[in-house]
Design a protein around this motif. Structure first.
Motif, PDB file in Angstrom:
ATOM      1  N   UNK A 360       0.831  -1.211   0.000  1.00 23.32           N
ATOM      2  CA  UNK A 360       0.000   0.000   0.000  1.00 23.32           C
ATOM      3  C   UNK A 360       0.868   1.265   0.000  1.00 23.32           C
ATOM      4  N   UNK A 361       1.965   1.253   0.767  1.00 27.45           N
ATOM      5  CA  UNK A 361       2.852   2.425   0.779  1.00 27.45           C
ATOM      6  C   UNK A 361       3.395   2.698  -0.610  1.00 27.45           C
ATOM      7  N   UNK A 362       3.785   1.637  -1.305  1.00 29.29           N
ATOM      8  CA  UNK A 362       4.320   1.789  -2.660  1.00 29.29           C
ATOM      9  C   UNK A 362       3.276   2.363  -3.604  1.00 29.29           C
ATOM     10  N   UNK A 363       2.046   1.905  -3.465  1.00 30.32           N
ATOM     11  CA  UNK A 363       0.979   2.413  -4.338  1.00 30.32           C
ATOM     12  C   UNK A 363       0.719   3.889  -4.033  1.00 30.32           C
ATOM     13  N   UNK A 422       2.727  -3.280  -7.138  1.00 25.48           N
ATOM     14  CA  UNK A 422       2.585  -1.823  -7.233  1.00 25.48           C
ATOM     15  C   UNK A 422       2.368  -1.426  -8.689  1.00 25.48           C
ATOM     16  N   UNK A 423       3.111  -2.035  -9.579  1.00 24.48           N
ATOM     17  CA  UNK A 423       2.945  -1.731 -11.011  1.00 24.48           C
ATOM     18  C   UNK A 423       1.529  -2.077 -11.464  1.00 24.48           C
ATOM     19  N   UNK A 424       1.031  -3.208 -11.003  1.00 21.93           N
ATOM     20  CA  UNK A 424      -0.322  -3.627 -11.393  1.00 21.93           C
ATOM     21  C   UNK A 424      -1.395  -2.643 -10.929  1.00 21.93           C
ATOM     22  N   UNK A 425      -1.180  -2.071  -9.760  1.00 19.96           N
ATOM     23  CA  UNK A 425      -2.233  -1.236  -9.170  1.00 19.96           C
ATOM     24  C   UNK A 425      -2.115   0.237  -9.555  1.00 19.96           C
ATOM     25  N   UNK A 426      -1.105   0.568 -10.365  1.00 21.05           N
ATOM     26  CA  UNK A 426      -0.862   1.985 -10.703  1.00 21.05           C
ATOM     27  C   UNK A 426      -0.487   2.115 -12.174  1.00 21.05           C
ATOM     28  N   UNK A 427      -0.248   3.337 -12.611  1.00 12.70           N
ATOM     29  CA  UNK A 427       0.180   3.583 -13.986  1.00 12.70           C
ATOM     30  C   UNK A 427       1.610   4.084 -14.066  1.00 12.70           C
ATOM     31  N   UNK A 428       2.239   4.263 -12.920  1.00 11.79           N
ATOM     32  CA  UNK A 428       3.518   4.982 -12.861  1.00 11.79           C
ATOM     33  C   UNK A 428       4.568   4.383 -13.809  1.00 11.79           C
TER      34      UNK A 428
END
Ligand code: SF4
Ligand SMILES: [Zn+2]
Lengths: 568, 457
Positions: A360-363, A422-428
């Protein structure tokens, strides 16, 4: 005051659309001027970047909850306090630095102005005592209004004029700057251990909803024509799936027009938007909704935002969102301070560790940066960490590095324990944008100054403006290939001149400067009903007298008062 | 015509009442009468008028007598003594304003002193608990407006804070407590039948030194577990009843005092009291507050936290950074170990409050008292410097027991030539700078107060 000439720097000044041209900046009597005499002190800025002093639109740096954080966290000092500079005051603390360190650290980064983001009116003398003890930087403070009983009663009855008269009185009484809204209605509900998690939850005993409070305060703000827009920390902060209520709150700005004489176009500043742009319905499905929120912000031109970027540090959360801090302490089981403030507001404080090993912190880290990278208008998108909530303000240089360098972002992303999740849950990971120095100057200088109604003073380098100038070791034509050099350059200015005085040289403080407290004094027609209401509430509901309450002038010994008449 | 001054603060107990009215003589020099104050508060205003008050510093002579000296001489002595000492201790601050505390902090930093306040010998254990467990609290107006269950644990406001119960905690009619005392259920936990206990609906006469057990029993019950038939001398049924009262309250307010911090368990008692407050918040709304003794003893905890990051026991002797470690850097421990080679007692009476062995150790070295009045400390001092009385002759910010800043007024002029704490310590600081040939550090130019208020942009 001595004259200063800054020679040959790469000037970046978005207010005049100057992007790295080599030019001289002349300073006299605290202001930028056309030219100076031959005896002026010359600072050679050849090969360096020259920008106006930084403007922080939102940080918690002075007042009761900041100080509760300092008091209850001795561990924030242990091995984390730098040694004092000779002949300067001692410096303490990391996430919640002492007032002395706060002033010095902002100056070292070339910041000229900082807005204390939440002042409980009852504690205003405390806020001003701390502002007094924070050297160098100019400061203002936003009193909180969205859980205040006067405001509830006036807005419930549709009495914008009375709300305006009360707010004008309170700004004067507390030497405040504008209208801050924190968890509208929810904090008042927290006095009974409850909350308002939607815009239509009625506030217990007051028959008003968060939506009505937000709209009413926006209208009151424009009725008064204050320099800054209404400044809001929305309901349901920090919870998965909250982006929908965020969008719903932002939409309340539609149809409200800015009306003021300070060059401000916005009617709502939505703060630390990172905390409000979450998808999913649990921590397991938690994901970024930065794109949805920023798509709306980009097209709705009367809104400004700040990012509230997570910096991946051990820090201290603190907010007038009392129920949220109670929620956090139940999540992380760390110590919890709370202060409910009669008639007005509440606050909570809980330490927090944004850990690279926690998904969660990473997201959250990714969401904050995504919002900056999706920004179509950097003049309405400002860099903050909601200091110290998502990280300390001393990490601004690191955020600038991340925003300016995909390489830096990828390195951090790769250092996570759950990189793939984190990659899966974001677009960064898929975002290639790298912001320019010009855009950074918009996000940290010109933009926030404009939103605060201070563009005549801060954020640019035009003749007549306040001579606050930072010089950074960055060559516009030969930017460093190593992103760390960007962070380093912004962490310690080569020079910082504040209101015409040299404050920092080679990253070290060399003067305590001339700090000012900026506050706003709108003159409204006398309103006998409001005066009666004030006397009445102080007799019945407060535990202090109305006279005790009002901040004495000597507590803000170097004031800059923005006074104007409100046309009814 | 004598004049009534309203909304005057009372410089005595931690209730820091700001609703006093004071009748002042024509010439603005004498207090004739007060209204609203309790007996102690009234006395403070009249005592300040005492003709026997010292108006000049007094220095001890080789023959043991005290001789009046000028302020310049006293300031010079203080500056030199602080600079010469390896580890001076500046202690006290129950009775001065925050402006004074701030001025002293600057002096302490310059002199490499240890800075400590009366919390060291009263609510220090509460700080230790707060460091570990936080502090879910509120302002006193919240107690007045909402609390329908009020717990007094190890405190006796009827004596220590006479108007606390009428302004904030038992009797007042608040917004949601319109019937005053009728709205509130009072629980008192105290081994003695105090005057506060006599007012309580439930008096739990806890066995002396067993507060922790009783807190634990409450937590156990609230979490749905069974307890023994008797805990800490209290029958199970009484505990169950009291727990039920708290659980069913709309707003529980817990006030605790030295009966928690200075019996067996000390900081652990406060720690578990905070945990009980946390637990209660799962059922209803609950808040906790330390009954701080003096009108501004919360002040140093605030001022020094924003200046150094610590509320008390602050060792500045390293010169580079502040260090706090109660037990190591606390006044009594430092004194007992003989580490202090200069003692400055400000706005309190260490002579009366410290253990005799600590005083004996301190007395081996220069001993200075800064206080408006004669007290035990002043009489054993090498130098006594009188100052103006805050709240009577000197305005300023003070922090009430709930950490709300109260701006105190001045009602009469102080004795001529007698400085405030702030003025005195600023002069000591300037003298220290002269002696060390260093530039004084003022954050704001001193003449800023006069700077014209800027008009609109
Ligand atoms: S209760 Fe305390 S503060 Fe109030 S008048 Fe009495 S002594 Fe003064
Ligand atoms: Zn904030």
């Amino acid at each position: 005051m001595a004259e200063i000439l800054i020679r040959n720097g790469f000037v970046i000044d978005p207010t005049r659309n100057i992007n790295g041209d080599v030019a001289d900046i002349a300073i006299k009597d605290g202001k930028i001027v056309e030219s100076v005499g031959a005896s002026a002190k010359v600072i050679d800025a050849t090969g360096k970047t020259v920008m106006a002093g930084g403007v922080d639109v939102h940080a918690h740096v002075a007042g009761p909850k900041v100080n509760v954080g300092r008091l209850m966290r001795p561990e924030d000092k242990l091995h984390k306090s730098p040694h004092a500079q000779k002949n300067y005051r001692m410096e303490s603390g990391f996430s919640i630095p002492s007032t002395f360190k706060t002033g010095y650290d902002y100056a070292r980064m070339g910041y000229a102005f900082v807005m204390e983001a939440a002042m409980p009116p009852l504690h205003a003398p405390h806020v001003h005592e701390e502002i007094h003890d924070t050297p160098i930087i100019d400061q203002a403070a936003l009193p909180v209004f969205a859980n205040n009983w006067f405001v509830f009663e006036y807005l419930r009855n549709g009495e914008i004029e009375n709300a305006a008269a009360y707010i004008a009185w309170l700004l004067k009484a507390t030497k405040g700057y504008g209208i801050k809204v924190v968890n509208p209605g929810g904090t008042a509900a927290w006095a009974w251990g409850l909350n308002c998690l939607t815009l239509n939850d009625p506030v217990p005993y007051f028959d008003i909803t968060p939506a009505e409070i937000i709209t009413g305060l926006m209208k009151t703000n424009e009725y008064l024509g204050l320099p800054h827009s209404m400044h809001i920390h929305q309901n349901d902060l920090g919870n998965p799936g909250n982006y929908e209520i965020t969008l719903e709150s932002l939409r309340l700005a539609e149809g409200v027009a800015a009306k003021n004489n300070f060059g401000r176009d916005t009617v709502m500043h939505s703060t630390h938007i990172q905390f409000h742009s979450y998808g999913g319905d649990s921590w397991g499905t938690f994901e970024s909704r930065a794109r949805e929120v920023m798509d709306y912000v980009n097209k709705q031109k009367n809104i400004s935002i700040d990012l509230g970027c997570v910096t991946l540090d051990e820090t201290t959360t603190m907010t007038a969102d009392g129920p949220f801090e109670h929620h956090i302490t139940n999540l992380n089981h760390l110590k919890w301070a709370n202060t409910d403030v009669e008639v007005e507001t509440a606050a909570g404080v809980v330490p927090y560790v944004y850990d690279k090993n926690i998904k969660v912190s990473g997201i959250q880290w990714a969401i904050g940066l995504e919002m900056g990278l999706y920004a179509a208008d950097p003049m309405r998108t400002f860099i903050t960490t909601d200091h110290p909530n998502a990280g300390p303000f001393t990490r601004y240089p690191r955020i600038i590095k991340w925003l300016m360098s995909k390489q830096a972002r990828e390195e951090t992303l790769a250092s996570f324990k759950h990189t793939d999740k984190v990659i899966d849950a974001t677009n960064i990971h898929s975002m290639d944008r790298e912001l320019s120095l010009f855009e950074i100057a918009q996000m940290t200088r010109a933009g926030p100054a404009k939103a605060l109604g201070l563009s005549g003073m801060f954020g640019g380098l035009s003749v007549g403006m306040d001579a606050s100038v930072g010089i950074f070791d960055l060559n516009v034509n030969d930017m460093p290939s190593d992103p760390e050099a960007i962070e380093k350059a912004f962490a310690r200015a080569c020079w910082f001149i504040k209101s015409g005085e040299i404050i920092v040289k080679d990253g070290d403080i060399v003067s305590h400067g001339n700090k000012r407290t900026i506050w706003v004094k709108p003159n409204v027609a006398e309103n006998p009903q409001v005066i009666r209401d004030i006397e009445d509430k102080f007799l019945k509901d407060y535990s202090v007298g109305s006279d005790t309450y009002q901040v004495r002038d000597y507590l803000a010994p170097n004031p800059y008062v923005i006074e104007f008449d409100v046309e009814a | 015509m004598p004049k009534w001054i309203t909304q005057v603060g009372c410089p005595y107990c931690g209730a820091s009442c700001d609703d006093l009215e004071v009748l002042v003589s024509d010439d603005g020099k004498r207090v004739l009468e007060t209204r609203n104050a309790c007996a102690i508060g009234n006395e403070i205003f009249h005592h300040a008028q005492s003709p026997s008050r010292p108006k000049l510093p007094r220095m001890r002579q080789p023959d043991g007598s005290m001789k009046e000296v000028s302020y310049d001489e006293a300031i010079d002595y203080t500056a030199k003594t602080l600079l010469a000492a390896k580890k001076p201790l500046i202690y006290g601050f129950g009775s001065t304003n925050c402006e004074g505390m701030s001025a002293v902090a600057r002096v302490a930093e310059k002199g490499g002193a240890v800075l400590d306040n009366c919390a060291s010998i009263c609510h220090g254990p509460s700080f230790l608990a707060i460091f570990d467990n936080g502090y879910p609290s509120c302002t006193l107006g919240e107690a007045k407006n909402r609390a329908d269950v009020v717990v007094f644990w190890g405190c006796n406001p009827m004596h220590a804070h006479p108007r606390h119960t009428s302004r904030y905690s038992i009797f007042p009619r608040g917004t949601f407590t319109a019937k005053g005392q009728m709205t509130r259920t009072i629980i008192c936990v105290d081994p003695r039948e105090t005057d506060t206990a006599k007012l309580a609906d439930h008096h739990l006469m806890v066995k002396q030194g067993h507060d922790y057990d009783l807190f634990d029993a409450f937590r156990t019950v609230l979490r749905g577990h069974d307890i023994p038939d008797e805990v800490a001398g209290i029958p199970k049924k009484t505990i169950l009843d009291a727990a039920k009262v708290m659980k069913n309250a709309r707003f529980v307010m817990i006030f605790f005092g030295m009966g928690c911090t200075h019996t067996d368990g000390r900081n652990h008692n406060v720690d578990i009291a905070i945990s009980l407050t946390r637990d209660l918040n799962a059922h209803t709304k609950a808040s906790i507050m330390a009954m701080r003794g003096h009108y501004n003893i919360a002040g140093p905890g605030q001022v020094w936290s924003w200046q150094f990051g610590f509320p008390y026991c602050i060792d500045l002797s390293k010169g580079t950074h502040a260090h706090m470690n109660p037990g190591e850097t606390s006044s009594i421990d430092l004194a007992m170990r003989g580490e202090i080679d200069c003692f400055v007692n400000v706005g309190t009476d260490a002579g009366a409050h410290f253990p005799i062995r600590a005083v004996e150790q301190l007395k081996k070295h220069p001993f200075i008292t800064v206080d408006p009045n004669i007290c035990m400390a002043s009489e054993i001092s090498d130098l006594h410097i009188p100052v103006r009385v805050v709240g009577v002759e000197e305005p300023g910010v003070v922090y009430r027991m709930d950490n709300v800043p109260i701006q105190f007024k001045k009602v009469v002029d102080g004795p001529e030539g007698v400085p405030s704490d702030e003025e005195l310590f600023d002069r000591v600081y300037e003298r220290m700078c002269e002696l060390t040939e260093t530039e004084p550090i003022w954050l704001l130019a001193k003449d800023h107060a006069k700077a014209a208020t800027n008009a609109e942009q």
